[in-house]
Enzyme design. Sequence first.
Site, short mmCIF file in Angstrom:
data_model
loop_
_atom_site.label_atom_id
_atom_site.label_comp_id
_atom_site.label_asym_id
_atom_site.label_seq_id
_atom_site.Cartn_x
_atom_site.Cartn_y
_atom_site.Cartn_z
N PRO A 127 17.51 88.44 -21.71
CA PRO A 127 16.96 87.92 -23.05
C PRO A 127 15.83 86.80 -22.84
O PRO A 127 16.17 85.74 -22.07
CB PRO A 127 18.23 87.37 -23.79
CG PRO A 127 19.12 88.20 -23.20
CD PRO A 127 18.53 88.79 -21.82
N CYS A 128 14.79 86.73 -23.59
CA CYS A 128 13.60 86.02 -23.23
C CYS A 128 13.47 84.77 -23.99
O CYS A 128 12.67 83.84 -23.85
CB CYS A 128 12.28 86.78 -23.47
SG CYS A 128 12.20 87.40 -25.21
N GLN A 129 14.57 84.63 -25.10
CA GLN A 129 14.23 83.42 -25.93
C GLN A 129 14.05 82.10 -25.45
O GLN A 129 13.21 81.27 -25.73
CB GLN A 129 15.28 83.50 -27.11
CG GLN A 129 15.16 82.68 -28.40
CD GLN A 129 15.97 82.70 -29.28
OE1 GLN A 129 17.25 82.68 -29.09
NE2 GLN A 129 15.60 82.97 -30.67
#
Length: 633
Positions: free
Chosen positions: A117-119
Amino acid sequence: MSKPAVPFSTGENVTLAPHYRSCDLEQLRAYAQKAQKAKKPLAIDLFCGAGGLSLGLQEAGFNVILGVDSYQQAAETHKAHFGGVSLCEDLSKPEVIDAIGEALKGIAIALVAGGPPCQPFSQAGKSKIRHLVQEGARHQDDERRELWQSFVAVVERIKPQAVLVENVPDMALGDDAIVLRQLVAALEALNYDVHTRILAAWQYDIPQFRQRLFLVGVRSGTAFKFPEPVRDTKPKLRDAIADLPVVEAGAKKLVIPYQEPEKLSRFQKWCRRGVAAEEQNKLYDHIVRAVREDDLEAFRLMDHQTRYSDLPEALKRYRDDIFDDKYKRLGWDEPSRSITAHLARDGYWYIHPEQHRCLTIREAARIQSFPDWYRFCGHPSHAYRQIGGAVPPLLGKYLGKAILEATSSYDSSTRYVSTAALSTTLKHWLEQEPEQNLVAPWRRSTDLWQILLGITLFEKLPDRQVRLIWSTFRGRWADAKGFLKDTHREAAIRAMRQSKLLPTITAVARSLSKKNALDNLELPEVGENQLEMALALADLSHQRPIFAPIYRVAERVFGAEDERSSIGHEQLMVARLVGVDQGGRAYAGVLEVADQFCKPGVPECTRCPLNKVCFTASKTYQPVSSQELIPTG
């Protein structure tokens, strides 16, 4: 309470039947053993989302037998389109990793792919997380920042031929670049040669301004090259979605007939391919949220060049000094702006080029290069979120083909020197080089005061003078308090002919002598670049700021002519040169190498500690063992 201008509607919940060859985790071993007989290399996709990367890898020639994601609707979408296992689980749990490792024990996996997950690494994500931290709703160290470790744990268990990681460019370019350097180090420790590149989607026929960071790890002796761009002119949004039927804002029919234009573009034909014979005239998910009356009025006034700040004041619901591009009508003859998961909340960034509405689910999917037969589980907001978070399948296909080509052959002449070897060489050389040879001997220190003393005061002196007096004053002014107590400091600095710098270094000393000075460090007297460099040298920051001398060394060492036009290549090359860099020693070593040997003009390669692996020094790609670099003793 006033009613909203547009009645709230979640839209229809789409459910899709599982793929006819889907199975559960307990059956995965048997499924994989049977799949191996088909001679297609097996792949698994971690943090798979809706399956954009899985689809691209399938089309490249892999057989994706496992997808894992913690987002339920995405996992259901993946299960509808792929055989094998689509698991809705949290990969931060060790027991999940153990279960996957056990299920695939003894199975030859060619590729482990995925995008943790890149958030936390994205600009939008950082703003949201900062707010949640301030509200006490989230810890400052977001645990998703560490999900890359779960990815590596699976790789370590399964030992694939190759590894593919996707993330946002800020993972390499922003404050969290340390995560990329740690990931590279972890994969190199597992005997992978690691290559990184930021790719622009439009260069691979995908009609949007989307950039993504890709990391590919291959076994030593494998010559990997990122896929070459397939076009040098930007694709037009017109060629992606202009063939789709006109629909009004608020359209809810899940299935409508295709319209048949006189001519289809190559991309439109590609999106329509693979539709089952009985579905040939059925277009799914060409639906879109309704639009408020005041927004509709604003949309009618806009073309693709109109900015939010250009709208009449009466139609602005947001501040135009902050939200200058809150509304954006897309242009027919240019790529779309990057499709993101924000579409799940509103579509104001994605107003149709002609119709007074936002993009439909199908239009957004097309811009991401999903074919028209590919559908998404859940309500419309779930579909938008899945589409926005996906790897464009077409980009996944190009990457998959490049990996297959690389892993199908062995090249003993492949030149790769590990980041760990480069970093260790720089560190050891800096420690062993006689102090009188150093251009900036304060770089050897890890004390912030000593470093700032050198940068602020001594860096202005001639090299010969620095070598003569640095050791004396390093001891005399060992810390900031000692400097302030020295009643003869003004005379000493005047003797150096640096009187004009006395107020600056005195202010620095006063700031650093305060109790808990590092907790809220403010040094306005020191230039921003100087302070960033000092914090890196003292290892008080994960950032390793890039200056011209550092980039000069990296460019000469790697000789990466083919990468010079790629996005962020400076940051990626320097990250490879310094690695994780605990203590800031490799970074200090690069700066010193730049000043001593790798000067502008003709470098002095014969004395440089990196000359055995430097492209400029050798002018030939000769195989080099990483062990040759690391000093012994």
